[in-house]
Design a protein around this motif. Structure first.
Motif, PDB file in Angstrom:
ATOM      1  N   ALA A 221       0.602  -1.205   0.042  1.00 16.67           N
ATOM      2  CA  ALA A 221       0.089  -0.043  -0.126  1.00 16.67           C
ATOM      3  C   ALA A 221       0.942   1.254   0.036  1.00 16.67           C
ATOM      4  N   SER A 222       2.052   1.244   0.767  1.00 16.82           N
ATOM      5  CA  SER A 222       2.796   2.268   0.754  1.00 16.82           C
ATOM      6  C   SER A 222       3.346   2.637  -0.638  1.00 16.82           C
ATOM      7  N   LEU A 223       3.683   1.750  -1.444  1.00 19.79           N
ATOM      8  CA  LEU A 223       4.063   1.774  -2.812  1.00 19.79           C
ATOM      9  C   LEU A 223       3.123   2.267  -3.597  1.00 19.79           C
ATOM     10  N   VAL A 224       1.959   1.836  -3.451  1.00 17.18           N
ATOM     11  CA  VAL A 224       0.816   2.410  -4.350  1.00 17.18           C
ATOM     12  C   VAL A 224       0.755   3.858  -3.919  1.00 17.18           C
ATOM     13  N   ARG A 225       0.843   4.225  -2.613  1.00 20.03           N
ATOM     14  CA  ARG A 225       0.597   5.758  -2.354  1.00 20.03           C
ATOM     15  C   ARG A 225       1.641   6.689  -3.132  1.00 20.03           C
ATOM     16  N   TYR A 226       2.766   6.045  -3.034  1.00 23.25           N
ATOM     17  CA  TYR A 226       4.070   6.796  -3.772  1.00 23.25           C
ATOM     18  C   TYR A 226       3.906   6.900  -5.268  1.00 23.25           C
ATOM     19  N   LEU A 227       3.283   5.763  -5.848  1.00 20.51           N
ATOM     20  CA  LEU A 227       3.134   5.870  -7.480  1.00 20.51           C
ATOM     21  C   LEU A 227       2.080   6.777  -7.653  1.00 20.51           C
ATOM     22  N   CYS A 228       1.051   7.017  -7.162  1.00 22.88           N
ATOM     23  CA  CYS A 228       0.146   7.698  -7.303  1.00 22.88           C
ATOM     24  C   CYS A 228       0.424   9.379  -6.964  1.00 22.88           C
ATOM     25  N   SER A 229       1.466   9.524  -6.300  1.00 22.04           N
ATOM     26  CA  SER A 229       1.794  10.821  -5.861  1.00 22.04           C
ATOM     27  C   SER A 229       2.524  11.637  -6.860  1.00 22.04           C
ATOM     28  N   ARG A 230       2.654  12.995  -6.655  1.00 28.96           N
ATOM     29  CA  ARG A 230       3.452  13.991  -7.559  1.00 28.96           C
ATOM     30  C   ARG A 230       4.971  13.615  -7.500  1.00 28.96           C
ATOM     31  N   GLU A 231       5.392  13.131  -6.493  1.00 30.77           N
ATOM     32  CA  GLU A 231       6.735  12.632  -6.247  1.00 30.77           C
ATOM     33  C   GLU A 231       7.137  11.620  -7.373  1.00 30.77           C
ATOM     34  N   ALA A 232       6.070  10.977  -7.890  1.00 35.48           N
ATOM     35  CA  ALA A 232       6.585   9.786  -8.983  1.00 35.48           C
ATOM     36  C   ALA A 232       6.168  10.381 -10.288  1.00 35.48           C
ATOM     37  N   GLU A 233       6.187  11.502 -10.247  1.00 32.97           N
ATOM     38  CA  GLU A 233       5.519  11.882 -11.790  1.00 32.97           C
ATOM     39  C   GLU A 233       6.603  11.268 -13.167  1.00 32.97           C
TER      40      GLU A 233
END
Length: 249
Positions: A221-233
């Motif tokens: 779940a933590s990786l899902v959150r990261y991939l959905c965030s602007r930091e992962a653009e």
């Protein structure tokens, strides 16, 4: 760090969201500030989870039914994030996998990703949104006695890359490839196939991950959150292993 990986004003749909990795993902996305639609064939379980969260609502969805998917999405306006998480497993090699069982795994694990993504695509394009497909390390390496499952997860990886190539500037799509994760999915496998040797087989599952433990739903779940965030653009069309070193060994 409290301002990192935030998802305020984002609307997310998580399939198979009522248990396991799906439920942990719903909790994580809500914690990040998103409003989450918990899509599951088990509406009662989705409602129970929604009742625990401050910004979530249940959605009845059979991911193998175009009509069910359309009905669910028609009730949703904006959609920024889609997490294709629903899936099933099957034990058996090429000689022990029936045509019916193979087709069922492909329908739930592959066709559902196609159907839900296709139905949600106009909303995701309008939002310049983000898709995360929950695949498996089994899509990258061979796993004994998992013919149908490995085939299905390999297809999810290929679909992820292909959509990224067709729509590189319109939205982002990535695939997470977990190792063995401690979920009801795994417990169901142990109960069905290894009822009289659960702890022995559990130890074997742990040993496949060089790090020395099973994954947790929260890890994914933590990786899902990261991939959905602007930091992962800048991450798009990627298949990201989160498997305790299994695929590296």
């Amino acid at each position: 760090m409290t301002d990192s990986f935030r998802l305020e004003n984002k609307l997310a749909l998580v399939t198979g969201g009522a248990s396991g990795i799906g439920a942990a993902t719903c909790r994580e996305l809500v914690q990040a500030g998103a409003h989450v639609y918990i899509a599951d064939i088990n509406l009662a379980a989705a409602q129970a989870l929604a009742d625990e969260l401050i910004n979530a609502q249940p959605v009845a969805m059979d991911v193998t039914s175009s009509a069910s998917i359309a009905s669910a999405l028609n009730a949703i306006g904006q959609l920024d994030i889609l997490v294709n998480n629903a899936g099933i497993g099957l034990v058996g090699d090429i000689t022990r996998t029936s045509e019916e069982d193979f087709e069922r795994v492909m329908k739930v694990n592959v066709s559902s990703v196609f159907l839900v993504t296709q139905a949600a695509f106009p909303k995701l394009l309008a939002a310049h949104g983000c898709i995360v497909n929950i695949g498996s390390v089994a899509g990258s390496v061979g796993v004994k006695q998992r013919l149908a499952y490995c085939t299905s997860k390999g297809a999810v990886q290929a679909m992820t890359r292909q959509i990224a190539v067709d729509y590189p500037k319109e939205l982002r799509i990535n695939c997470i490839a977990p190792g063995t994760v401690q979920t009801p999915f795994v417990e169901g496998y142990l109960e069905k196939y290894h009822k009289h040797e659960k702890e022995k087989v559990r130890a074997e599952l742990v040993a496949r991950q060089p790090i020395g433990r099973l994954g947790t739903p929260e890890d994914i779940a933590s990786l899902v959150r990261y991939l959905c965030s602007r930091e992962a653009e800048f991450i798009n069309g990627a298949v990201i292993a989160i498997d305790g070193g299994w695929s590296a060994a």
